[in-house]
Design an enzyme around this catalytic site. Sequence first.
Site, PDB file in Angstrom:
ATOM      1  N   GLN A   1      -0.088  19.523   6.065  1.00 30.40           N
ATOM      2  CA  GLN A   1       1.289  19.421   6.554  1.00 30.40           C
ATOM      3  C   GLN A   1       1.917  20.818   6.661  1.00 30.40           C
ATOM      4  O   GLN A   1       2.657  21.108   7.594  1.00 30.40           O
ATOM      5  CB  GLN A   1       2.084  18.493   5.608  1.00 30.40           C
ATOM      6  CG  GLN A   1       3.560  18.342   5.919  1.00 30.40           C
ATOM      7  CD  GLN A   1       3.833  17.669   7.270  1.00 30.40           C
ATOM      8  OE1 GLN A   1       2.930  17.219   7.966  1.00 30.40           O
ATOM      9  NE2 GLN A   1       5.096  17.662   7.664  1.00 30.40           N
TER      10      GLN A   1
ATOM     11  N   LYS B   1       0.851  -1.192   0.000  1.00 30.64           N
ATOM     12  CA  LYS B   1       0.000   0.000   0.000  1.00 30.64           C
ATOM     13  C   LYS B   1       0.885   1.239   0.000  1.00 30.64           C
ATOM     14  O   LYS B   1       1.526   1.540   1.009  1.00 30.64           O
ATOM     15  CB  LYS B   1      -0.899   0.035   1.246  1.00 30.64           C
ATOM     16  CG  LYS B   1      -1.966   1.124   1.150  1.00 30.64           C
ATOM     17  CD  LYS B   1      -2.614   1.441   2.478  1.00 30.64           C
ATOM     18  CE  LYS B   1      -1.881   2.512   3.244  1.00 30.64           C
ATOM     19  NZ  LYS B   1      -1.751   3.806   2.558  1.00 30.64           N
TER      20      LYS B   1
ATOM     21  N   GLU C   1      -1.770   7.122  -0.026  1.00 24.28           N
ATOM     22  CA  GLU C   1      -2.918   7.485  -0.864  1.00 24.28           C
ATOM     23  C   GLU C   1      -2.678   8.819  -1.585  1.00 24.28           C
ATOM     24  O   GLU C   1      -3.348   9.123  -2.568  1.00 24.28           O
ATOM     25  CB  GLU C   1      -4.188   7.552  -0.003  1.00 24.28           C
ATOM     26  CG  GLU C   1      -4.189   8.555   1.154  1.00 24.28           C
ATOM     27  CD  GLU C   1      -3.496   8.051   2.439  1.00 24.28           C
ATOM     28  OE1 GLU C   1      -2.641   7.148   2.347  1.00 24.28           O
ATOM     29  OE2 GLU C   1      -3.823   8.592   3.509  1.00 24.28           O
TER      30      GLU C   1
ATOM     31  N   GLU D   1      10.216   1.217   9.951  1.00 23.09           N
ATOM     32  CA  GLU D   1      11.153   2.324   9.711  1.00 23.09           C
ATOM     33  C   GLU D   1      10.397   3.604  10.000  1.00 23.09           C
ATOM     34  O   GLU D   1       9.487   3.968   9.255  1.00 23.09           O
ATOM     35  CB  GLU D   1      11.642   2.309   8.253  1.00 23.09           C
ATOM     36  CG  GLU D   1      12.386   1.059   7.832  1.00 23.09           C
ATOM     37  CD  GLU D   1      13.704   0.877   8.564  1.00 23.09           C
ATOM     38  OE1 GLU D   1      14.173   1.828   9.220  1.00 23.09           O
ATOM     39  OE2 GLU D   1      14.253  -0.220   8.496  1.00 23.09           O
TER      40      GLU D   1
ATOM     41  N   GLU E   1       9.107  15.810  15.535  1.00 21.54           N
ATOM     42  CA  GLU E   1       9.555  15.670  14.143  1.00 21.54           C
ATOM     43  C   GLU E   1       8.662  16.596  13.301  1.00 21.54           C
ATOM     44  O   GLU E   1       7.459  16.378  13.200  1.00 21.54           O
ATOM     45  CB  GLU E   1       9.403  14.227  13.638  1.00 21.54           C
ATOM     46  CG  GLU E   1       9.975  14.071  12.239  1.00 21.54           C
ATOM     47  CD  GLU E   1       9.663  12.732  11.572  1.00 21.54           C
ATOM     48  OE1 GLU E   1       8.549  12.233  11.718  1.00 21.54           O
ATOM     49  OE2 GLU E   1      10.567  12.215  10.892  1.00 21.54           O
TER      50      GLU E   1
ATOM     51  N   GLY F   1       3.372   3.821  13.225  1.00 17.00           N
ATOM     52  CA  GLY F   1       4.066   2.590  13.626  1.00 17.00           C
ATOM     53  C   GLY F   1       3.490   2.038  14.921  1.00 17.00           C
ATOM     54  O   GLY F   1       3.276   0.822  15.065  1.00 17.00           O
TER      55      GLY F   1
ATOM     56  N   GLY G   1       7.098   4.844   7.767  1.00 12.99           N
ATOM     57  CA  GLY G   1       6.216   5.990   7.977  1.00 12.99           C
ATOM     58  C   GLY G   1       6.473   6.596   9.347  1.00 12.99           C
ATOM     59  O   GLY G   1       7.551   6.430   9.923  1.00 12.99           O
ATOM     60  N   SER G   2       5.471   7.270   9.866  1.00 16.58           N
ATOM     61  CA  SER G   2       5.651   8.008  11.113  1.00 16.58           C
ATOM     62  C   SER G   2       5.671   7.068  12.326  1.00 16.58           C
ATOM     63  O   SER G   2       5.119   5.958  12.282  1.00 16.58           O
ATOM     64  CB  SER G   2       4.517   9.015  11.280  1.00 16.58           C
ATOM     65  OG  SER G   2       3.283   8.321  11.355  1.00 16.58           O
ATOM     66  N   THR G   3       6.257   7.548  13.392  1.00 20.66           N
ATOM     67  CA  THR G   3       6.277   6.792  14.645  1.00 20.66           C
ATOM     68  C   THR G   3       4.846   6.598  15.160  1.00 20.66           C
ATOM     69  O   THR G   3       4.502   5.534  15.687  1.00 20.66           O
ATOM     70  CB  THR G   3       7.165   7.528  15.670  1.00 20.66           C
ATOM     71  OG1 THR G   3       8.498   7.535  15.148  1.00 20.66           O
ATOM     72  CG2 THR G   3       7.156   6.866  17.027  1.00 20.66           C
TER      73      THR G   3
ATOM     74  N   CYS H   1      13.189  11.304   6.180  1.00 15.92           N
ATOM     75  CA  CYS H   1      13.260  10.803   7.550  1.00 15.92           C
ATOM     76  C   CYS H   1      14.585  11.146   8.216  1.00 15.92           C
ATOM     77  O   CYS H   1      14.631  11.423   9.410  1.00 15.92           O
ATOM     78  CB  CYS H   1      13.036   9.306   7.567  1.00 15.92           C
ATOM     79  SG  CYS H   1      14.154   8.412   6.486  1.00 15.92           S
TER      80      CYS H   1
HETATM   81  P1  NAD Z   1       2.387   8.226   7.840  1.00 16.76           P
HETATM   82  O1  NAD Z   1       2.782   7.390   8.994  1.00 16.76           O
HETATM   83  O2  NAD Z   1       1.295   9.191   8.003  1.00 16.76           O
HETATM   84  O3  NAD Z   1       1.954   7.289   6.617  1.00 16.76           O
HETATM   85  C1  NAD Z   1       2.823   6.295   6.088  1.00 16.76           C
HETATM   86  C2  NAD Z   1       1.996   5.207   5.449  1.00 16.76           C
HETATM   87  O4  NAD Z   1       1.294   4.534   6.485  1.00 16.76           O
HETATM   88  C3  NAD Z   1       0.932   5.713   4.480  1.00 16.76           C
HETATM   89  O5  NAD Z   1       0.808   4.784   3.428  1.00 16.76           O
HETATM   90  C4  NAD Z   1      -0.328   5.732   5.352  1.00 16.76           C
HETATM   91  O6  NAD Z   1      -1.522   5.631   4.605  1.00 16.76           O
HETATM   92  C5  NAD Z   1      -0.095   4.512   6.217  1.00 16.76           C
HETATM   93  N1  NAD Z   1      -0.761   4.498   7.522  1.00 16.76           N
HETATM   94  C6  NAD Z   1      -1.068   5.551   8.317  1.00 16.76           C
HETATM   95  N2  NAD Z   1      -1.669   5.108   9.449  1.00 16.76           N
HETATM   96  C7  NAD Z   1      -1.707   3.750   9.371  1.00 16.76           C
HETATM   97  C8  NAD Z   1      -2.213   2.727  10.215  1.00 16.76           C
HETATM   98  N3  NAD Z   1      -2.784   2.994  11.385  1.00 16.76           N
HETATM   99  N4  NAD Z   1      -2.092   1.438   9.815  1.00 16.76           N
HETATM  100  C9  NAD Z   1      -1.500   1.126   8.640  1.00 16.76           C
HETATM  101  N5  NAD Z   1      -1.031   2.062   7.774  1.00 16.76           N
HETATM  102  C10 NAD Z   1      -1.124   3.362   8.152  1.00 16.76           C
HETATM  103  O7  NAD Z   1       3.728   8.895   7.313  1.00 16.76           O
HETATM  104  P2  NAD Z   1       3.903   9.892   6.098  1.00 16.76           P
HETATM  105  O8  NAD Z   1       3.384  11.212   6.538  1.00 16.76           O
HETATM  106  O9  NAD Z   1       3.380   9.277   4.846  1.00 16.76           O
HETATM  107  O10 NAD Z   1       5.512   9.910   5.963  1.00 16.76           O
HETATM  108  C11 NAD Z   1       6.309  10.670   6.781  1.00 16.76           C
HETATM  109  C12 NAD Z   1       6.855   9.859   7.932  1.00 16.76           C
HETATM  110  O11 NAD Z   1       7.556   8.722   7.435  1.00 16.76           O
HETATM  111  C13 NAD Z   1       7.855  10.629   8.748  1.00 16.76           C
HETATM  112  O12 NAD Z   1       7.639  10.395  10.111  1.00 16.76           O
HETATM  113  C14 NAD Z   1       9.194  10.048   8.303  1.00 16.76           C
HETATM  114  O13 NAD Z   1      10.240  10.206   9.240  1.00 16.76           O
HETATM  115  C15 NAD Z   1       8.828   8.637   8.055  1.00 16.76           C
HETATM  116  N6  NAD Z   1       9.794   7.973   7.160  1.00 16.76           N
HETATM  117  C16 NAD Z   1      10.711   7.119   7.710  1.00 16.76           C
HETATM  118  C17 NAD Z   1      11.677   6.518   6.892  1.00 16.76           C
HETATM  119  C18 NAD Z   1      12.728   5.588   7.483  1.00 16.76           C
HETATM  120  O14 NAD Z   1      13.412   4.915   6.723  1.00 16.76           O
HETATM  121  N7  NAD Z   1      12.877   5.526   8.796  1.00 16.76           N
HETATM  122  C19 NAD Z   1      11.689   6.778   5.520  1.00 16.76           C
HETATM  123  C20 NAD Z   1      10.729   7.655   5.001  1.00 16.76           C
HETATM  124  C21 NAD Z   1       9.786   8.243   5.836  1.00 16.76           C
END
Ligand code: NAD
Length: 487
Positions: A340, A183, A186, A259, A390, A241, A236-238, A293
């Site tokens: 954002q 996924k 979006e 990650e 962050e 996660g 994605g975000s903490t 990130c």
């Molecule tokens: P986000 O966490 O909002 O979304 C990331 C993905 O997760 C999207 O596809 C989103 O639809 C999905 N998602 C959101 N909530 C979810 C849930 N409850 N269950 C399953 N999926 C869910 O993050 P973002 O705003 O898209 O990206 C930015 C974040 O990603 C920042 O915190 C950045 O530091 C992190 N990031 C980390 C790395 C790394 O390698 N550590 C790399 C790139 C981005």
Amino acid sequence: MTLAFDPATLTLPCAHYIGGAYVSATEEMTVTSPSTGMAVGAVPMADADTVDRAVQAARDALATSGWAGCAPRDRLKALHKWADLIEAEASTLAGLEVICSSRPYAHALTGDVAVTAEQIRFCAEFADKEAGALAPTSDSSFGYIDDAPYGVIGAITPWNFPISMAGWKLGPALAAGNAVVLKPSEMTPYSTLYMAELAVRAGIPAGLINVVIGDGPTTGNAITGHGGIDKVSFTGSTRAGAAIMENIARTGIKPMTLELGGKSPMVVFADADLDLAVDCLDRGITPNAGQFCVAGSRIIVAREIADELAARLAERFAKYRPMDTFAADPGFCPIISDRQLQRIDSIVKAGAQQGGEILCGGAHFDHPGSFYQPTLIAGVDAANPAVTEEIFGPVATFQTFETEEEAMQLAVHPTYGLCAGLFTRDLSRALRLSRKLEAGTVWINRYGRSRDHILPTGGWKASGLGKDLGREAYHANRRTKSVLIDL
Ligand code: NAD
């Protein structure tokens, strides 16, 4: 403005990609270009039934294609062909990336697409080179450690580097013999859909890569909670996660790689090469408008060089100008969404209200679309929201230190531990301090990833669990089995 490509030439499907075919569905969410603020398309939202269909397609493909059990060299060859096709289709892929993301076309073409093809080839090479191990048991028995793919990996990626993030997940998962339900965000779905199509055109069996479109609460949750998903690999975000961990704990334990976010320090000592340091501090926070990130969002500088460094950085930051991401000449990147943009601005304002001094920036660019000025905030203490949160934008805090101990106290963040940068000509000090930094990656006299895909990436503390890239990413997609025979 000269356009690098004509967006009208792109086909933007309102579909998922399941079992090797586009599956059209109702338009439920608008996709917007952050550099113009205009809607460019619409995408569907995969509900639990659609996710189930994708998982079933993945399981069927594993059962019928022989992908997991074939000669590993055949997987390697198929992945190399896919990488060739990604390069051959680079301009279309870059266009699909740029139309809805913050990436400028020139960077997507020569950076993201090119490096992703290279990284997929790197992963492919593990398929026929990594093996289990013999165990040193007593003479009366024979033991070995076998390994096998998990089965179906549920991968979820963010919007900031859609092609690269898809490559990080798909390359090692497929090389290791798995199928994937992926996924993308979006907000940035199109390049990932096209990568899946290219995989099938390259001869990777249909159904091994399935792409479902949707948001986190609906589609993401359906993936992480699905009983037919054998492992979750998330970037994605903490915050998300943590929600995924909770869902997995509730719906049935399965392994996961996470990650997550960061708040990485860049520490500059008085003996550093200041020209180099200024270049790196700039490169640490301005590319992709700070939406990466590993952004070096906390600049920590020896007191005696602080005024000079702050002035030189502020001068550089003031020169950046926004530019439409379709333009031939890349400019300063847009922020992915208005939401954002507002979040960035509200943390900057809160940081200033709590004692921060804005040295430069601190406001939107006066330009259509979502652009924020590169911003430096000094005078912040450890509790200031600009230091604790962050921000995921072009905003760095600027703190000073007198002693090495003070530098380390500032550098180690209570929550995050993704990366850190050290700038000094004293190599002994650099090596000594790199051991004290609580981070998954330390860069010395440089800042940012290289094309050395062998170096794994992943955070400590709330920045993550497990690794992407490197040999580690291949092994993260296989599970071991200990076998013992009495002789
Ligand atoms: P986000 O966490 O909002 O979304 C990331 C993905 O997760 C999207 O596809 C989103 O639809 C999905 N998602 C959101 N909530 C979810 C849930 N409850 N269950 C399953 N999926 C869910 O993050 P973002 O705003 O898209 O990206 C930015 C974040 O990603 C920042 O915190 C950045 O530091 C992190 N990031 C980390 C790395 C790394 O390698 N550590 C790399 C790139 C981005």
